[in-house]
Write a protein that holds these residues in place. Structure first.
Motif, PDB file in Angstrom:
ATOM      1  N   VAL A  48       0.808  -1.223   0.000  1.00 45.94           N
ATOM      2  CA  VAL A  48       0.000   0.000   0.000  1.00 45.94           C
ATOM      3  C   VAL A  48       0.841   1.274   0.000  1.00 45.94           C
ATOM      4  CG1 VAL A  48      -1.889  -1.142   1.208  1.00 45.94           C
ATOM      5  CG2 VAL A  48      -0.236   0.193   2.507  1.00 45.94           C
ATOM      6  N   ARG A  49       2.126   1.148   0.336  1.00 48.73           N
ATOM      7  CA  ARG A  49       2.938   2.359   0.380  1.00 48.73           C
ATOM      8  C   ARG A  49       4.385   2.019   0.092  1.00 48.73           C
ATOM      9  NH1 ARG A  49       5.468   5.594   4.541  1.00 48.73           N
ATOM     10  NH2 ARG A  49       4.912   4.101   6.156  1.00 48.73           N
ATOM     11  N   VAL A  50       5.068   2.897  -0.597  1.00 52.97           N
ATOM     12  CA  VAL A  50       6.502   2.726  -0.820  1.00 52.97           C
ATOM     13  C   VAL A  50       7.231   4.037  -0.562  1.00 52.97           C
ATOM     14  CG1 VAL A  50       6.347   0.852  -2.518  1.00 52.97           C
ATOM     15  CG2 VAL A  50       6.254   3.213  -3.294  1.00 52.97           C
ATOM     16  N   ASN A  51       8.433   3.910  -0.012  1.00 51.52           N
ATOM     17  CA  ASN A  51       9.364   5.040   0.046  1.00 51.52           C
ATOM     18  C   ASN A  51      10.443   4.787  -0.983  1.00 51.52           C
ATOM     19  OD1 ASN A  51       8.231   6.513   2.093  1.00 51.52           O
ATOM     20  ND2 ASN A  51       9.333   5.406   3.700  1.00 51.52           N
ATOM     21  N   SER A  61      -0.112  15.311  -0.545  1.00 57.89           N
ATOM     22  CA  SER A  61       0.601  14.569   0.495  1.00 57.89           C
ATOM     23  C   SER A  61      -0.158  14.664   1.811  1.00 57.89           C
ATOM     24  CB  SER A  61       2.007  15.129   0.680  1.00 57.89           C
ATOM     25  OG  SER A  61       2.744  14.918  -0.489  1.00 57.89           O
ATOM     26  N   LEU A  71      -3.232  15.409   2.175  1.00 61.05           N
ATOM     27  CA  LEU A  71      -4.508  14.731   2.002  1.00 61.05           C
ATOM     28  C   LEU A  71      -4.354  13.225   2.179  1.00 61.05           C
ATOM     29  CD1 LEU A  71      -7.462  14.932   1.297  1.00 61.05           C
ATOM     30  CD2 LEU A  71      -6.854  14.981  -1.128  1.00 61.05           C
ATOM     31  N   MET A  72      -3.310  12.675   1.571  1.00 62.09           N
ATOM     32  CA  MET A  72      -3.103  11.242   1.652  1.00 62.09           C
ATOM     33  C   MET A  72      -2.830  10.800   3.093  1.00 62.09           C
ATOM     34  SD  MET A  72      -3.791  10.637  -1.361  1.00 62.09           S
ATOM     35  CE  MET A  72      -3.812   8.864  -1.146  1.00 62.09           C
ATOM     36  N   ILE A  94      -5.826  10.166   4.930  1.00 60.26           N
ATOM     37  CA  ILE A  94      -6.600   8.989   4.526  1.00 60.26           C
ATOM     38  C   ILE A  94      -5.904   7.712   4.992  1.00 60.26           C
ATOM     39  CG2 ILE A  94      -7.481   7.689   2.554  1.00 60.26           C
ATOM     40  CD1 ILE A  94      -7.708  10.345   1.053  1.00 60.26           C
ATOM     41  N   PHE A  95      -4.603   7.618   4.671  1.00 58.43           N
ATOM     42  CA  PHE A  95      -3.819   6.487   5.167  1.00 58.43           C
ATOM     43  C   PHE A  95      -3.090   6.953   6.410  1.00 58.43           C
ATOM     44  CE2 PHE A  95      -4.083   6.173   0.590  1.00 58.43           C
ATOM     45  CZ  PHE A  95      -4.516   4.869   0.406  1.00 58.43           C
ATOM     46  N   THR A 121       0.208   7.116   7.981  1.00 53.77           N
ATOM     47  CA  THR A 121       1.624   6.897   7.683  1.00 53.77           C
ATOM     48  C   THR A 121       2.415   7.031   8.963  1.00 53.77           C
ATOM     49  OG1 THR A 121       1.812   9.227   7.114  1.00 53.77           O
ATOM     50  CG2 THR A 121       1.523   7.708   5.311  1.00 53.77           C
ATOM     51  N   GLU A 180       5.509   7.755  10.628  1.00 53.63           N
ATOM     52  CA  GLU A 180       6.881   8.277  10.603  1.00 53.63           C
ATOM     53  C   GLU A 180       7.131   9.123  11.850  1.00 53.63           C
ATOM     54  OE1 GLU A 180       8.281   8.777   6.778  1.00 53.63           O
ATOM     55  OE2 GLU A 180       6.471   9.691   6.029  1.00 53.63           O
ATOM     56  N   ARG A 201       7.515  15.645  -5.073  1.00 55.65           N
ATOM     57  CA  ARG A 201       6.083  15.783  -4.804  1.00 55.65           C
ATOM     58  C   ARG A 201       5.795  16.961  -3.879  1.00 55.65           C
ATOM     59  NH1 ARG A 201       3.094  10.570  -3.165  1.00 55.65           N
ATOM     60  NH2 ARG A 201       1.458  12.112  -3.418  1.00 55.65           N
ATOM     61  N   LEU A 228      10.937  10.187  -2.399  1.00 57.18           N
ATOM     62  CA  LEU A 228       9.497  10.404  -2.416  1.00 57.18           C
ATOM     63  C   LEU A 228       8.758   9.214  -1.852  1.00 57.18           C
ATOM     64  CD1 LEU A 228       7.904   8.842  -5.069  1.00 57.18           C
ATOM     65  CD2 LEU A 228       9.516  10.306  -6.242  1.00 57.18           C
ATOM     66  N   GLU A 229       7.525   9.441  -1.546  1.00 59.04           N
ATOM     67  CA  GLU A 229       6.670   8.399  -0.994  1.00 59.04           C
ATOM     68  C   GLU A 229       5.457   8.270  -1.890  1.00 59.04           C
ATOM     69  OE1 GLU A 229       3.804   8.447   2.781  1.00 59.04           O
ATOM     70  OE2 GLU A 229       5.920   8.472   3.320  1.00 59.04           O
ATOM     71  N   ALA A 230       4.977   7.056  -2.069  1.00 59.25           N
ATOM     72  CA  ALA A 230       3.796   6.861  -2.906  1.00 59.25           C
ATOM     73  C   ALA A 230       2.845   5.875  -2.249  1.00 59.25           C
ATOM     74  CB  ALA A 230       4.201   6.357  -4.282  1.00 59.25           C
ATOM     75  N   HIS A 231       1.562   6.105  -2.439  1.00 57.03           N
ATOM     76  CA  HIS A 231       0.540   5.197  -1.926  1.00 57.03           C
ATOM     77  C   HIS A 231      -0.174   4.534  -3.078  1.00 57.03           C
ATOM     78  CE1 HIS A 231       1.092   7.930   1.483  1.00 57.03           C
ATOM     79  NE2 HIS A 231       0.724   6.907   2.241  1.00 57.03           N
ATOM     80  N   LYS A 232      -0.524   3.294  -2.861  1.00 59.76           N
ATOM     81  CA  LYS A 232      -1.269   2.564  -3.885  1.00 59.76           C
ATOM     82  C   LYS A 232      -2.588   3.270  -4.163  1.00 59.76           C
ATOM     83  CE  LYS A 232      -3.027  -2.081  -4.831  1.00 59.76           C
ATOM     84  NZ  LYS A 232      -4.420  -1.741  -5.117  1.00 59.76           N
TER      85      LYS A 232
END
Lengths: 255, 255
Positions: free
Chosen positions: A179-182, A244, A246-247, A250-251, A253, A255, B84, B237-241
């Motif tokens: 669901v997430r990647v760095n 960012s 906003l996300m 929702i998720f 994160t 950190e 981003r 950067l970070e990304a969400h599915k």
DNA sequence: GAGTGGTCTAGACCACTTC
DNA sequence: AAGTGGTCTAGACCACTCC
């Protein structure tokens, strides 16, 4: 600086320009081998070092690449990679009309090093699958990859078809979803191991991409390190203001 | 391959290793100038070409960099850039405890080239501000930047303080807000103009970053091209599915 | 003006790939 | 076995920077 330029173009740039023009005109096509350094040396009547300076300049530009002791070749078009997409290598290469290939170099169960343990958020010495793979586009090797998987989460992982998308295996066989990647990336030179597998001279310029992957429970499933040849990839992405923030709402994160 | 390695390390790698070690130990510090090539040549009793091979290898690794005809210096830590984020150069450099500086090279009103017109979505020959800037981190030049602004949207733009964030100027003086960017980046060599301004040898490896900026009305406000020295930047950067899909449903992206 | 890096010569031997 | 690229020598001159 006088009106009539006192600067004359260095010889190695004359050679560079000549070769660059022939490549751009299509007289040397993608993947073609250039004439040998000694042939070029005779054509231009210069020292071999001068030819090499020209070839190295073209390499830095990404117009040609070198296979160790095999010669110089015309670089194919770059693959475009969107780090925000969850498409696998096989998918995004195919989508661009190119032919991907994966090869397993090695896969074993090892004890987590300090480096890996910290990133996988497990204890040093804990179980980790260490997987090395080699990737091709249209037959050319473009990168090798080192994946370290948190073994506790994926029993019998090494029995799965490890040239396929690991993300897909995790989802289908273990119900674990990415669901997430760095991601972080920068130009870096290729070390001895990487260079040997990519058939390039050690110290050749590459592109490093590191990736930490998180599942739906916020766990780190795997950390990947990709060592690309520098001329095979272009990164492309889109970003929206405030997304960012906003996300994160929702998720969750961590950190 | 016999048990006792027949390979002996090439001389240029011996030199490389020696210098790399001294840099890692901190005996040569960030920004320090290395001894001249001729001094190194005498210390190691090798040909100057061999010294250059070692220095070029260290340059590719990002450990040292070269200022044209001025010598070799130890590379400072990379700046981290999140494509981003909407932070400006001044902001993200300052946030990392470093000192940013901007310098205006030139700013003029020109007619849109075909390249610029297509990206700005205006007619060829239409009014465009062409702005070149130079950027520093802790006194070291790290990139030069070419910004092309859709002039029709920003009357009297050239009278504004052009070393500041252009995005901020657009927002404060024109009510135009940056809401979306497209970014693409890849390693590329630095051309004559870029190299001259960065004081590096033409053909030195760089990092190219292209950026198209869109406002709240979906218009392209400006297109930027950044030419970084290759060792100054790390992208993170970070990304969400699925967020891309989610974002498109919130913002209307015109593609 | 001294010193530096940028470019260049005309060779050489070796390890390796290719035939 | 022939040819290639990888490495290396021992010089040279020039344009430029730095003092």
């Amino acid at each position: 600086m006088s009106e009539v330029a006192a600067n004359h173009t260095p010889k190695y740039l004359v050679v560079r320009d000549y070769l660059a023009t022939r490549i751009e005109k299509g007289e040397f096509k993608s993947g073609d081998k250039l004439p040998s350094e000694r042939e070029l040396q005779e054509s231009f009547d210069v020292a071999r070092v001068t030819i090499r300076d020209a070839l190295l300049a073209l390499q830095t530009e990404g117009l040609i690449y070198r296979l160790d002791r095999r010669g110089w070749f015309v670089t194919p078009k770059r693959i475009i990679y969107n780090p925000r997409s969850t498409e696998s290598f096989m998918q995004y290469v195919t989508a661009q009309g190119r032919v991907p290939k994966s090869e397993l170099i090695s896969a074993e169960l090892i004890e987590a090093s300090e480096w890996a343990a910290e990133r996988l958020n497990i204890a040093v010495g804990g179980p980790v699958y260490s997987i090395w793979r080699k990737r091709f586009v249209d037959g050319r090797m473009v990168f090798i990859e080192h994946v370290r998987v948190n073994a506790a989460l994926f029993p019998d992982f090494l029995d799965k078809p490890l040239t396929d998308s690991l993300t897909e295996i995790m989802y289908k066989h273990y119900g674990v979803e990415l669901v997430r990647v760095n991601i972080n990336l920068y130009p870096a030179s290729l070390g001895a191991f990487q260079a040997r597998h990519l058939l390039v001279t050690p110290g050749t310029l590459g592109l490093y991409i590191g990736r930490n992957s998180y599942d739906q429970f916020g766990r780190v499933t795997n950390v990947d390190q990709e060592y690309w040849v520098h001329d095979a990839l272009e990164i492309s992405l889109e970003a929206h203001k405030d997304e960012s923030a906003l996300m994160s709402s929702i998720f969750k994160t961590n950190e």
